[in-house]
Scaffold this motif. Structure first.
Motif, PDB file in Angstrom:
ATOM      1  N   LYS A   1       0.824  -1.201   0.000  1.00  0.00           N
ATOM      2  CA  LYS A   1       0.000   0.000   0.000  1.00  0.00           C
ATOM      3  C   LYS A   1       0.863   1.258   0.000  1.00  0.00           C
ATOM      4  O   LYS A   1       1.884   1.320   0.680  1.00  0.00           O
ATOM      5  CB  LYS A   1      -0.929   0.022   1.223  1.00  0.00           C
ATOM      6  CG  LYS A   1      -1.891  -1.159   1.288  1.00  0.00           C
ATOM      7  CD  LYS A   1      -2.788  -1.211   0.070  1.00  0.00           C
ATOM      8  CE  LYS A   1      -3.732  -2.401   0.119  1.00  0.00           C
ATOM      9  NZ  LYS A   1      -4.568  -2.491  -1.098  1.00  0.00           N
ATOM     10  N   THR A   2       0.438   2.245  -0.760  1.00  0.00           N
ATOM     11  CA  THR A   2       1.173   3.517  -0.838  1.00  0.00           C
ATOM     12  C   THR A   2       0.545   4.542   0.102  1.00  0.00           C
ATOM     13  O   THR A   2       0.182   5.642  -0.306  1.00  0.00           O
ATOM     14  CB  THR A   2       1.184   4.048  -2.280  1.00  0.00           C
ATOM     15  OG1 THR A   2      -0.183   4.191  -2.736  1.00  0.00           O
ATOM     16  CG2 THR A   2       1.941   3.125  -3.205  1.00  0.00           C
ATOM     17  N   TRP A   3       0.405   4.184   1.352  1.00  0.00           N
ATOM     18  CA  TRP A   3      -0.185   5.063   2.358  1.00  0.00           C
ATOM     19  C   TRP A   3       0.855   6.047   2.883  1.00  0.00           C
ATOM     20  O   TRP A   3       2.058   5.765   2.883  1.00  0.00           O
ATOM     21  CB  TRP A   3      -0.699   4.250   3.546  1.00  0.00           C
ATOM     22  CG  TRP A   3      -1.834   3.330   3.261  1.00  0.00           C
ATOM     23  CD1 TRP A   3      -2.834   3.501   2.360  1.00  0.00           C
ATOM     24  CD2 TRP A   3      -2.091   2.075   3.908  1.00  0.00           C
ATOM     25  NE1 TRP A   3      -3.710   2.441   2.396  1.00  0.00           N
ATOM     26  CE2 TRP A   3      -3.282   1.553   3.335  1.00  0.00           C
ATOM     27  CE3 TRP A   3      -1.460   1.353   4.901  1.00  0.00           C
ATOM     28  CZ2 TRP A   3      -3.839   0.340   3.739  1.00  0.00           C
ATOM     29  CZ3 TRP A   3      -1.993   0.144   5.307  1.00  0.00           C
ATOM     30  CH2 TRP A   3      -3.178  -0.355   4.731  1.00  0.00           C
TER      31      TRP A   3
ATOM     32  N   ARG B   1      -3.789   2.539  10.418  1.00  0.00           N
ATOM     33  CA  ARG B   1      -4.261   1.221   9.979  1.00  0.00           C
ATOM     34  C   ARG B   1      -3.683   0.128  10.891  1.00  0.00           C
ATOM     35  O   ARG B   1      -4.370  -0.825  11.245  1.00  0.00           O
ATOM     36  CB  ARG B   1      -3.847   0.969   8.533  1.00  0.00           C
ATOM     37  CG  ARG B   1      -4.460   1.942   7.527  1.00  0.00           C
ATOM     38  CD  ARG B   1      -5.953   1.735   7.392  1.00  0.00           C
ATOM     39  NE  ARG B   1      -6.528   2.661   6.440  1.00  0.00           N
ATOM     40  CZ  ARG B   1      -7.092   3.823   6.735  1.00  0.00           C
ATOM     41  NH1 ARG B   1      -7.172   4.197   8.001  1.00  0.00           N
ATOM     42  NH2 ARG B   1      -7.599   4.592   5.803  1.00  0.00           N
TER      43      ARG B   1
ATOM     44  N   THR C   1      -1.233   7.468   7.948  1.00  0.00           N
ATOM     45  CA  THR C   1      -2.309   6.528   7.601  1.00  0.00           C
ATOM     46  C   THR C   1      -1.892   5.110   7.930  1.00  0.00           C
ATOM     47  O   THR C   1      -2.673   4.332   8.481  1.00  0.00           O
ATOM     48  CB  THR C   1      -2.653   6.640   6.109  1.00  0.00           C
ATOM     49  OG1 THR C   1      -3.067   7.972   5.815  1.00  0.00           O
ATOM     50  CG2 THR C   1      -3.759   5.670   5.724  1.00  0.00           C
ATOM     51  N   ARG C   2      -0.641   4.771   7.616  1.00  0.00           N
ATOM     52  CA  ARG C   2      -0.137   3.424   7.891  1.00  0.00           C
ATOM     53  C   ARG C   2      -0.161   3.143   9.395  1.00  0.00           C
ATOM     54  O   ARG C   2      -0.532   2.037   9.832  1.00  0.00           O
ATOM     55  CB  ARG C   2       1.276   3.297   7.333  1.00  0.00           C
ATOM     56  CG  ARG C   2       1.828   1.871   7.326  1.00  0.00           C
ATOM     57  CD  ARG C   2       3.173   1.824   6.600  1.00  0.00           C
ATOM     58  NE  ARG C   2       3.019   2.165   5.194  1.00  0.00           N
ATOM     59  CZ  ARG C   2       2.675   1.304   4.248  1.00  0.00           C
ATOM     60  NH1 ARG C   2       2.424   0.035   4.577  1.00  0.00           N
ATOM     61  NH2 ARG C   2       2.572   1.678   2.992  1.00  0.00           N
TER      62      ARG C   2
END
Length: 305
Positions: free
Chosen positions: A71-73, A81, A77-78
């Motif tokens: 994922k390109t978060w 999550r 954001t990462r």
């Protein structure tokens, strides 16, 4: 104005066991009195994992790590999550749906500091005078003059405006109700907006409301503003209008405590991420330091040093 939560769309397309535990988790989160937005975002995340990786009751740490790695978060954001996964799988353990916890030791997320990039006043004027509609101009004004978040802008209702006190009531993060004073430039625009009705009604159905029965979502506000910013040739994201609020207040000499309260941050550390401090401001501060005499030569020995 209150939001309603519909769980069915978030559970569609999953294996029966995953759908069942997510429905049970929904009730658990509602019992904790979490906000509909938090519940909705968590359900969307776990539904996506269930669809793209596999059943939630048998998913392994290895599978979860590999999925996250693709994922390109943004780092923030990462990190969020990762916390959401830990919350969900810990709940599964507590409720005896799983013996193990695949999220117990997920890789820690590296934190990266990002320099503030607020709009300048000239850039905001460029945006406002770039041919955007009154509806979009109102979004820009609410973002800048009140520092509202896109989700707060989306929910503005005519009845939230107190015309006697010239204030706006909004529900922020943590469902905290706050009342904000409306400055003169925004007040003129506010008088042209609906007195009884959402300022940004939804003309098409969304996750909360049938078409024409509520307001747009925050991501719709972001989309409209992003398009307008791009057409204006500006290198910014909509949220950086909110950063301009904090930065311009700081430049005007407003105290950090007042800025923190105006931005509605629980921690000053968050506020500082919005503030751009320019070299000339630092120079002005350094010029206020008490002067000390700097000798032209050393007092050691007899020769010049």
């Amino acid at each position: 104005m209150s939001e309603t939560l519909t769980t069915a769309p978030a559970l569609a397309g999953l294996d029966p066991a995953s759908a069942e535990v997510l429905e049970e988790w929904t009730y658990s989160m509602q019992a904790q009195d979490l906000s509909p937005k938090t519940i909705r975002e968590r359900l969307i995340l776990m539904r996506t994992v269930g669809r793209e990786v596999g059943p939630l009751l048998t998913l392994t740490k290895r599978e979860l790590v590999r999925w996250m790695a693709g994922k390109t978060w943004a780092s923030s954001t990462r990190a969020q999550r990762r916390a959401d996964f830990h919350t969900f799988f810990t709940w599964l353990q507590d409720e005896d749906h799983r013996v193990d916890n695949p999220a117990a030791k997920l890789p820690r997320v590296a934190t990266r500091s990002v320099a503030p990039n607020p709009f300048t006043v000239d850039e905001i004027n460029t945006l406002l005078n770039g041919g955007i509609y009154r509806r979009t101009r109102a979004m820009v004004a609410l973002h800048y003059y009140l520092g509202l978040r896109v989700s707060e802008i989306a929910r503005v209702h005519g009845r939230d405006i107190n015309r006697a006190t010239r204030t706006l009531k909004t529900i922020g993060k943590g469902r905290k109700e706050v009342t904000l004073p409306i400055p003169d430039p925004l007040w003129e625009l506010a008088q042209s907006m609906p007195e009884d009705g959402y300022w940004f009604p939804n003309y098409v159905a969304n996750k909360l409301f049938a078409a024409g029965e509520g307001h747009v979502m925050g991501n719709s506000i972001s989309g409209v503003l992003s398009d307008a910013i791009k057409r204006a040739g500006l290198d910014h994201r909509p949220h950086q209008l909110r950063a301009a609020t904090a930065t311009e207040m700081h430049r005007a000499g407003v105290s950090a405590f007042t800025i923190q309260n105006g931005m509605r941050h629980s921690m000053m550390q968050t506020t500082t991420k919005y503030l751009l401090v320019e070299p000339e401001q630092i120079r002005a501060g350094l010029d206020l330091l008490p002067a000390v005499a700097i000798p032209s030569r050393s007092s050691r020995g007899h020769g010049p040093r």
